[in-house]
Scaffold this motif. Structure first.
Motif, short mmCIF file in Angstrom:
data_model
loop_
_atom_site.label_atom_id
_atom_site.label_comp_id
_atom_site.label_asym_id
_atom_site.label_seq_id
_atom_site.Cartn_x
_atom_site.Cartn_y
_atom_site.Cartn_z
N SER A 177 48.75 35.79 44.12
CA SER A 177 48.62 37.22 43.06
C SER A 177 49.47 38.00 43.30
CB SER A 177 47.19 37.19 43.13
OG SER A 177 46.83 37.43 43.76
N GLU B 224 45.95 35.86 48.61
CA GLU B 224 44.38 34.68 48.57
C GLU B 224 43.76 34.22 49.69
OE1 GLU B 224 42.60 36.46 46.69
OE2 GLU B 224 44.27 37.55 44.66
N ARG C 107 34.56 39.86 39.46
CA ARG C 107 35.24 41.03 39.08
C ARG C 107 36.18 41.20 38.38
NH1 ARG C 107 35.79 43.97 44.86
NH2 ARG C 107 35.64 46.99 44.09
N ASN D 283 39.99 42.32 37.08
CA ASN D 283 41.16 43.02 37.39
C ASN D 283 41.08 44.49 36.37
OD1 ASN D 283 43.63 43.15 38.30
ND2 ASN D 283 43.92 42.02 39.49
N ASP E 110 44.02 44.89 35.55
CA ASP E 110 45.88 44.71 34.88
C ASP E 110 46.00 43.24 33.58
OD1 ASP E 110 46.81 46.74 36.65
OD2 ASP E 110 46.81 45.03 38.09
N THR F 175 40.25 39.52 31.65
CA THR F 175 39.89 37.23 32.27
C THR F 175 39.48 36.76 31.53
OG1 THR F 175 38.86 39.41 34.21
CG2 THR F 175 38.79 36.44 34.01
N SER G 138 38.76 34.40 43.77
CA SER G 138 38.21 35.38 43.71
C SER G 138 37.00 35.08 45.24
CB SER G 138 36.79 36.03 42.76
OG SER G 138 35.94 36.92 42.60
N SER H 142 35.98 39.70 45.94
CA SER H 142 37.45 40.62 45.39
C SER H 142 37.19 40.62 44.13
CB SER H 142 38.36 40.38 46.41
OG SER H 142 38.43 38.08 45.90
N ILE H 143 38.33 41.68 44.16
CA ILE H 143 39.08 41.42 42.47
C ILE H 143 39.62 40.29 42.12
CG2 ILE H 143 40.22 42.95 41.24
CD1 ILE H 143 39.13 45.34 42.60
N GLY I 269 42.15 37.34 41.18
CA GLY I 269 43.42 37.79 40.72
C GLY I 269 44.50 36.60 40.62
N ARG I 270 45.51 36.67 39.21
CA ARG I 270 45.71 35.37 38.37
C ARG I 270 46.39 34.32 39.96
NH1 ARG I 270 48.22 35.43 32.80
NH2 ARG I 270 49.04 33.19 32.85
#
Length: 516
Positions: free
Chosen positions: A14, A18, A345, A347, A349, A352, A367, A376-377, A379-380
């Protein structure tokens, strides 16, 4: 950039790499997404990562595509481009040690379980029995356990049902009422199951779970791939088999706490089949097994289209998540998107819930659990390309792999040892012989009485006593007593049956726990 990091499984990139932490991989996981979004490839790359780290994997190949993990991939532009885009400089094409299995014995080594091992709870689910019918099946298993009868295949269970029908009055007094209609319903369900090909599954040699937990000479975990394209035509058999296998792992493996890496990772594809129409009692036990099996070093990863397919108590236990794109056209689909978004969780940015509907093929929200088990936060993530073949292997390649398999010749032949059907058949023949001898004795006694009653005059004949003499009555009584030898034999048989019964203990899902 180096992507293969010790103690982890690299999933993709991401804004960062990851990774799935092997020490937390037994906290289970979930792969979801609509058809065609890349779930199977995500399963494949995770299986590769676990194998590379020395962790054995068991997975079902529903469409045939997963068989490609057994051979090295071929260079393709889109794979090379993806590796370049995510900075995957370690990318190489390689095969992974693979064992193919097949309940029907066509595309892999036959995989079998015995009726006794499966137990009444899972078999009732497989046969779709009512509560009353399930009660009768429980009585059948209790009788088999108490009398030391091995139930290996469907023929054994049929023979036992016939025995229960013939002894219904006696058995009802000891175990509970047994109705002929319930026995008939179970027999009809067994016939349907046999027509679906399940007779190939029940029998011996039964699967030893150690054979799906193998490591090759290079320290890589074997990937056990269950051919499931034909099996999916019998979805209840598919789901019950995988659930039985999960229960076997739970019952047979020792407690290990939190190992540095899992001892086995178990992928349950088409996971909705496990929960569809399952009774509450079974769901509670599945939740319990999923919760406890991680302490045996087993990670369970459910693969399904919709997170709503998984009951909330189970969903809450799945710490490592890979979410591919979902559609949001219907109210239920919109609810699924919200449910998926809420499990991550956040993100800061991106939104979701919005991103879930915009993900491209091979792209996912990821995640995983970090230190102390904190997610974890999200992630795309652009998922990494697989190192093994993307797509199925050929028939010729499969045959070559089967010939070189460590399981070659071990499970391919069926073992037919003495079990319930032979024992009950012998009992029936013995009863028949005893009945014939009894009839012969009674016939001889009638003839003897007739000779003794022969009249000497009409007067004596008119006052003839038709009752047997004292001597003949005594003889009749003695003939129905056991001889000392017969008594000793029957006493020994009962003792053996009790000892066997004491050694037979059933676990959470009713599968057999062998006495240790």
């Amino acid at each position: 950039m180096e992507r293969f990091v010790d103690g982890t499984v690299y999933l993709g990139t991401s804004t960062r790499g990851e990774y799935l932490n092997l020490k937390l991989a037994n906290r289970h996981g979930l792969i979801t997404g609509a058809t065609g979004t890349g779930k199977t490839v995500s399963l494949q790359i995770m299986a590769e990562g676990f194998s590379r780290a020395g962790v054995p994997v068991f997975c079902a190949d529903v469409k045939g595509d997963l068989s490609g993990i057994a051979v090295a991939g071929e260079p393709k532009d889109f794979l090379e481009n993806r590796a370049s885009d995510i900075g995957f400089k370690d990318y190489v094409y390689e095969s992974f040690p693979t064992i193919f299995w097949d309940l029907f014995g066509k595309q892999g080594h036959p995989i079998r379980a015995t009726i006794s091992d499966m137990g009444p709870l899972l078999l009732s689910r497989l046969l779709d029995l009512s509560d009353v019918q399930e009660g009768v099946l429980n009585i059948a298993f209790a009788l088999a356990d108490d009398e030391g009868l091995l139930l290996l295949d469907l023929r054994d269970l049929r023979s036992l049902l016939v025995e229960i029908d013939e002894r219904s009055d006696e058995i009802s007094k000891t175990y509970g009422r047994v109705s002929r209609s319930s026995i008939g319903a179970i027999q009809r369900s067994l016939l349907v199951l046999e027509q679906q090909g399940a007779e190939n599954f029940f029998g011996e040699r039964a699967l030893d779970i150690k054979d799906i937990m193998r490591i090759d000479e290079d320290g890589r975990g074997f990937v056990s791939v269950l051919a499931a394209d034909q099996l999916m035509q019998s979805p209840r058999l598919y789901a019950t088999f995988l659930l039985w296998l999960l229960s076997e792992l739970f019952e047979e493996l020792p407690e290990v706490g939190n190992p540095e890496k899992p001892h086995l990772v178990f992928f349950f594809d088409e996971a909705h089949l496990l929960f569809d129409d399952a009774p509450k009692a079974l769901l509670n036990k599945v939740e319990q097994v999923v919760k406890l099996v991680r302490s045996k070093g087993v990670g369970v990863y459910f693969v399904t289209q919709n997170p709503l397919d998984i009951p909330d108590p189970v969903l809450a236990q799945l710490g490592n998540r890979v979410q591919h794109a979902l559609r949001a056209y219907t109210p239920r689909e919109q609810k699924a998107v919200r449910t998926a978004a809420e499990t991550f969780r956040p993100n800061p940015d991106f939104d979701t819930e919005e991103v879930i509907t915009q993900l491209g093929v091979g792209e996912a929200l990821v995640s995983t659990l970090e230190k102390k088990g904190v997610p974890s936060i999200v992630g795309r993530t652009m998922m990494r390309p697989p190192s093994s073949r993307l797509g199925p292997i050929t028939v010729k390649e499969r045959k070559a792999i089967l010939r070189a398999s460590p399981m070659a010749d071990l499970y391919d032949e069926t073992i037919d040892r003495e079990s319930a059907s032979e024992v009950l058949e012998e009992r029936a023949e013995k009863r028949q012989r005893e009945e014939e001898k009894q009839r012969e004795r009674e016939e001889r006694e009638r003839e003897d009485r007739g000779r003794m009653r022969r009249p000497r005059s009409g007067y004596e004949d008119s006052y003839r006593d038709d009752r047997p003499t004292k001597r003949s009555r005594s003889k009749t009584r003695r003939s129905r007593r056991q001889t000392s030898t017969e008594s000793a034999i029957n006493s020994f048989a009962r003792t053996v049956a009790r000892q066997l019964g004491n050694q037979l203990v059933r676990g959470i899902l009713g599968s057999l726990k062998r006495g240790r």
